[in-house]
Design an enzyme around this catalytic site. Structure first.
Site, PDB file in Angstrom:
ATOM      1  N   GLU A  39      10.381  19.266  22.871  1.00 40.79           N
ATOM      2  CA  GLU A  39      11.196  18.426  23.920  1.00 40.79           C
ATOM      3  C   GLU A  39      12.235  19.349  24.345  1.00 40.79           C
ATOM      4  O   GLU A  39      13.077  19.804  23.772  1.00 40.79           O
ATOM      5  CB  GLU A  39      11.593  17.018  23.236  1.00 40.79           C
ATOM      6  CG  GLU A  39      11.372  16.019  24.297  1.00 40.79           C
ATOM      7  CD  GLU A  39       9.681  15.929  24.612  1.00 40.79           C
ATOM      8  OE1 GLU A  39       9.282  16.059  25.787  1.00 40.79           O
ATOM      9  OE2 GLU A  39       9.040  15.247  23.883  1.00 40.79           O
ATOM     10  N   THR A  41      12.350  22.167  25.937  1.00 43.91           N
ATOM     11  CA  THR A  41      12.054  23.458  25.667  1.00 43.91           C
ATOM     12  C   THR A  41      11.451  24.283  26.706  1.00 43.91           C
ATOM     13  O   THR A  41      11.535  25.435  27.013  1.00 43.91           O
ATOM     14  CB  THR A  41      11.175  23.753  24.290  1.00 43.91           C
ATOM     15  OG1 THR A  41      10.081  22.806  24.214  1.00 43.91           O
ATOM     16  CG2 THR A  41      11.986  23.683  23.050  1.00 43.91           C
ATOM     17  N   ASP A  42      10.712  23.518  27.597  1.00 44.72           N
ATOM     18  CA  ASP A  42       9.872  24.141  28.581  1.00 44.72           C
ATOM     19  C   ASP A  42      11.049  24.752  29.607  1.00 44.72           C
ATOM     20  O   ASP A  42      10.955  25.819  30.049  1.00 44.72           O
ATOM     21  CB  ASP A  42       9.063  23.208  29.338  1.00 44.72           C
ATOM     22  CG  ASP A  42       9.508  21.980  30.276  1.00 44.72           C
ATOM     23  OD1 ASP A  42      10.722  21.689  29.875  1.00 44.72           O
ATOM     24  OD2 ASP A  42       8.958  21.433  30.819  1.00 44.72           O
ATOM     25  N   SER A  73      -2.581   4.356  48.794  1.00 45.19           N
ATOM     26  CA  SER A  73      -2.307   4.182  47.523  1.00 45.19           C
ATOM     27  C   SER A  73      -2.728   2.536  47.455  1.00 45.19           C
ATOM     28  O   SER A  73      -2.083   1.671  47.933  1.00 45.19           O
ATOM     29  CB  SER A  73      -1.064   4.514  47.015  1.00 45.19           C
ATOM     30  OG  SER A  73      -0.529   3.700  45.876  1.00 45.19           O
ATOM     31  N   GLY A 126       6.545   5.628  35.401  1.00 45.49           N
ATOM     32  CA  GLY A 126       8.023   5.671  35.131  1.00 45.49           C
ATOM     33  C   GLY A 126       8.266   5.584  33.439  1.00 45.49           C
ATOM     34  O   GLY A 126       9.290   5.169  33.109  1.00 45.49           O
ATOM     35  N   LEU A 129       4.922   9.338  31.093  1.00 38.75           N
ATOM     36  CA  LEU A 129       3.591   9.878  30.622  1.00 38.75           C
ATOM     37  C   LEU A 129       3.110  10.898  31.851  1.00 38.75           C
ATOM     38  O   LEU A 129       1.842  10.855  31.747  1.00 38.75           O
ATOM     39  CB  LEU A 129       2.754   8.757  30.426  1.00 38.75           C
ATOM     40  CG  LEU A 129       3.172   7.748  29.076  1.00 38.75           C
ATOM     41  CD1 LEU A 129       2.380   6.608  29.082  1.00 38.75           C
ATOM     42  CD2 LEU A 129       3.182   8.586  27.829  1.00 38.75           C
ATOM     43  N   GLU A 164       7.871  19.733  43.236  1.00 38.31           N
ATOM     44  CA  GLU A 164       8.664  18.673  42.653  1.00 38.31           C
ATOM     45  C   GLU A 164      10.272  19.165  42.706  1.00 38.31           C
ATOM     46  O   GLU A 164      11.100  18.252  43.005  1.00 38.31           O
ATOM     47  CB  GLU A 164       8.262  18.394  41.188  1.00 38.31           C
ATOM     48  CG  GLU A 164       9.102  17.375  40.838  1.00 38.31           C
ATOM     49  CD  GLU A 164       8.425  16.441  39.863  1.00 38.31           C
ATOM     50  OE1 GLU A 164       6.986  16.530  39.798  1.00 38.31           O
ATOM     51  OE2 GLU A 164       8.846  15.340  39.063  1.00 38.31           O
ATOM     52  N   ASP A 176       4.364  19.413  32.228  1.00 33.95           N
ATOM     53  CA  ASP A 176       3.533  18.109  32.646  1.00 33.95           C
ATOM     54  C   ASP A 176       2.490  18.628  33.699  1.00 33.95           C
ATOM     55  O   ASP A 176       1.300  18.059  33.567  1.00 33.95           O
ATOM     56  CB  ASP A 176       4.740  17.323  33.466  1.00 33.95           C
ATOM     57  CG  ASP A 176       5.856  16.836  32.757  1.00 33.95           C
ATOM     58  OD1 ASP A 176       5.701  16.868  31.406  1.00 33.95           O
ATOM     59  OD2 ASP A 176       6.749  16.070  33.230  1.00 33.95           O
TER      60      ASP A 176
HETATM   61  C1  GLA Z   1      10.305  15.887  31.540  1.00 37.27           C
HETATM   62  C2  GLA Z   1      10.039  17.018  32.270  1.00 37.27           C
HETATM   63  C3  GLA Z   1       9.377  18.127  31.439  1.00 37.27           C
HETATM   64  C4  GLA Z   1      10.117  18.166  30.201  1.00 37.27           C
HETATM   65  C5  GLA Z   1      10.213  16.687  29.521  1.00 37.27           C
HETATM   66  C6  GLA Z   1      11.486  16.998  28.250  1.00 37.27           C
HETATM   67  O1  GLA Z   1       9.038  15.118  31.244  1.00 37.27           O
HETATM   68  O2  GLA Z   1       9.094  16.765  33.518  1.00 37.27           O
HETATM   69  O3  GLA Z   1       9.159  19.304  32.331  1.00 37.27           O
HETATM   70  O4  GLA Z   1      11.407  18.955  30.684  1.00 37.27           O
HETATM   71  O5  GLA Z   1      10.976  15.967  30.320  1.00 37.27           O
HETATM   72  O6  GLA Z   1      10.912  18.003  27.310  1.00 37.27           O
END
Ligand code: GLA
Length: 385
Positions: A39, A41-42, A73, A126, A129, A164, A176
């Protein structure tokens, strides 16, 4: 009850026909994701280990001969019409994502053509996920169908992140989008967020991943996220590496006195979490669920005390899960501050686990959690009709 994807498919095909007076030509399914470990770390160019889940954003699409995009939508009951040559920024729900993805494609020189589409999903919005990354991947897959260009999974994930970051204005990492694009059935993916290579890690048999939605959300999550991001970048700078993903514990300890207490804690989380991802991938290959669970528990502690992105609700639902015998380990998932946690659970005892956590969390917080069993799923797919 969550609406099934089959039901959603029927709804959008029906809506498509009645709104656009023609049949859809294809249907796209883009999944949400949970992160097993890794978490924050990306954005530090480290490793992550998420999996795509069986909750989707579905989109029915039909090509057009001009440069107009019409979208409806079902979830927001909102229609929009975009002219590709005249995209405008408007802070307005899903329009932001649609125009952002089209803008990103054009910026990078793709030949974008018009299309009509109807969208509906069953990923809770929200909740952490990644319903927005799924929306981006669904739009980009539809645009590649309409424009006739190949859907390269990593390139399209990068485009979604670009949209984004630069159009919608959220400084997220790449995790994500890659998952929604490249997820693999029955597997999690270990992704190297430095070079964007990834490998499949099998989920051990007889285990289930359970998503625990605390039923809490936090406003201003973007500013808290950006603040953590800055703190990490500062710490990397002081340590003398491009990103914290390039540092190890020895380097951190050597530079400890140069960092403020806060910077040290933030860096300690990222560097130790990065090492946990590698250990987790090894444990998965060995079907060592005990080690997997322990790593998840330690990750939560690190996010709670070093990175400070949990909340009372998340800590409570994680503690309720960890105290149950059927649970190997549990942690928050996603950006934190509210939203979801996840637990790795013995499949044979998942029903009693769900009941116990429900009771425990309700009695401690007065809130009713939403609990989902999820299956590791395939990334975005397109079915021609
Ligand atoms: C959100 C961001 C991801 C990542 C997480 C934390 O989901 O969109 O890129 O940084 O938070 O790990």
């Amino acid at each position: 009850m969550t609406e099934t994807i089959e039901h959603i498919e029927l709804t959008i095909l029906k809506q498509f026909e009645s709104r656009f007076e023609a049949k859809a030509e294809a249907i796209v399914f883009a999944p949400g994701r949970v992160n097993l470990i890794g978490e924050y770390t990306d954005l530090n160019h480290g490793f992550v280990l998420p999996m795509a889940i069986d909750r989707y954003l579905a989109l029915a699409v039909r090509k057009r001969a001009d440069s107009t995009i019409r979208a409806y939508s079902v979830d927001f009951d909102e229609s929009i019409t975009l002219q590709m040559d005249n995209l405008e920024k408007e802070k307005h729900s899903f329009q932001e994502y649609l125009s952002g993805c089209i803008w990103a494609l054009k910026e990078k020189g793709y030949s974008v053509k018009g299309f009509d589409c109807v969208i509906k999903g069953n990923i809770p919005i929200g909740a952490g996920l990644s319903s927005s990354a799924a929306l981006e991947m669904a739009i980009l897959r539809a645009a590649s169908f309409a424009g006739g260009f190949p859907f390269n999974k990593v390139e399209m994930a990068k485009l979604g992140q670009f949209a984004e970051n630069n159009w919608v204005g959220v400084n997220c990492g790449i995790m994500d989008q890659i998952l929604s694009s490249a997820g693999k059935q029955d597997h999690a993916l270990k992704i190297d967020c430095n070079d964007l290579s990834y490998e499949k890690c099998p989920m051990p048999p007889a285990t289930s991943v359970i998503i625990l939605d605390t039923a809490t959300r936090r406003d201003l999550i973007d500013s808290a996220y950006n603040e953590r991001r800055e703190q990490c970048f500062n710490a990397a700078n002081i340590i003398g590496v491009p990103f914290l993903g390039n540092a190890d514990t020895a380097l951190l300890e050597k530079n400890k006195l140069k960092l403020s207490e806060l910077e040290y804690k933030r860096a300690h989380h990222v560097i130790s979490e990065n090492a946990r991802v590698m250990e987790m991938a090894g444990a998965m290959k060995n079907e060592d669920v005990t080690t997997m669970g322990k790593l998840m528990n330690i990750s939560h502690e690190s996010l709670r005390y070093d990175f400070e992105v949990t909340s009372l609700a998340l800590d409570t639902i994680v503690a309720c899960s960890q105290s149950d015998n059927a649970c190997f380990g549990a942690r928050m998932t996603g950006a934190g501050f509210g939203g979801c946690a996840l637990a790795l659970v013995d499949t044979d005892r998942k029903a009693e686990f769900i009941e116990n956590v429900n009771k425990c969390y309700r009695s401690k917080t007065g809130l009713t959690p939403k609990i989902y069993i999820c299956k590791p799923s395939e990334g975005v797919t397109l079915k021609e009709l």
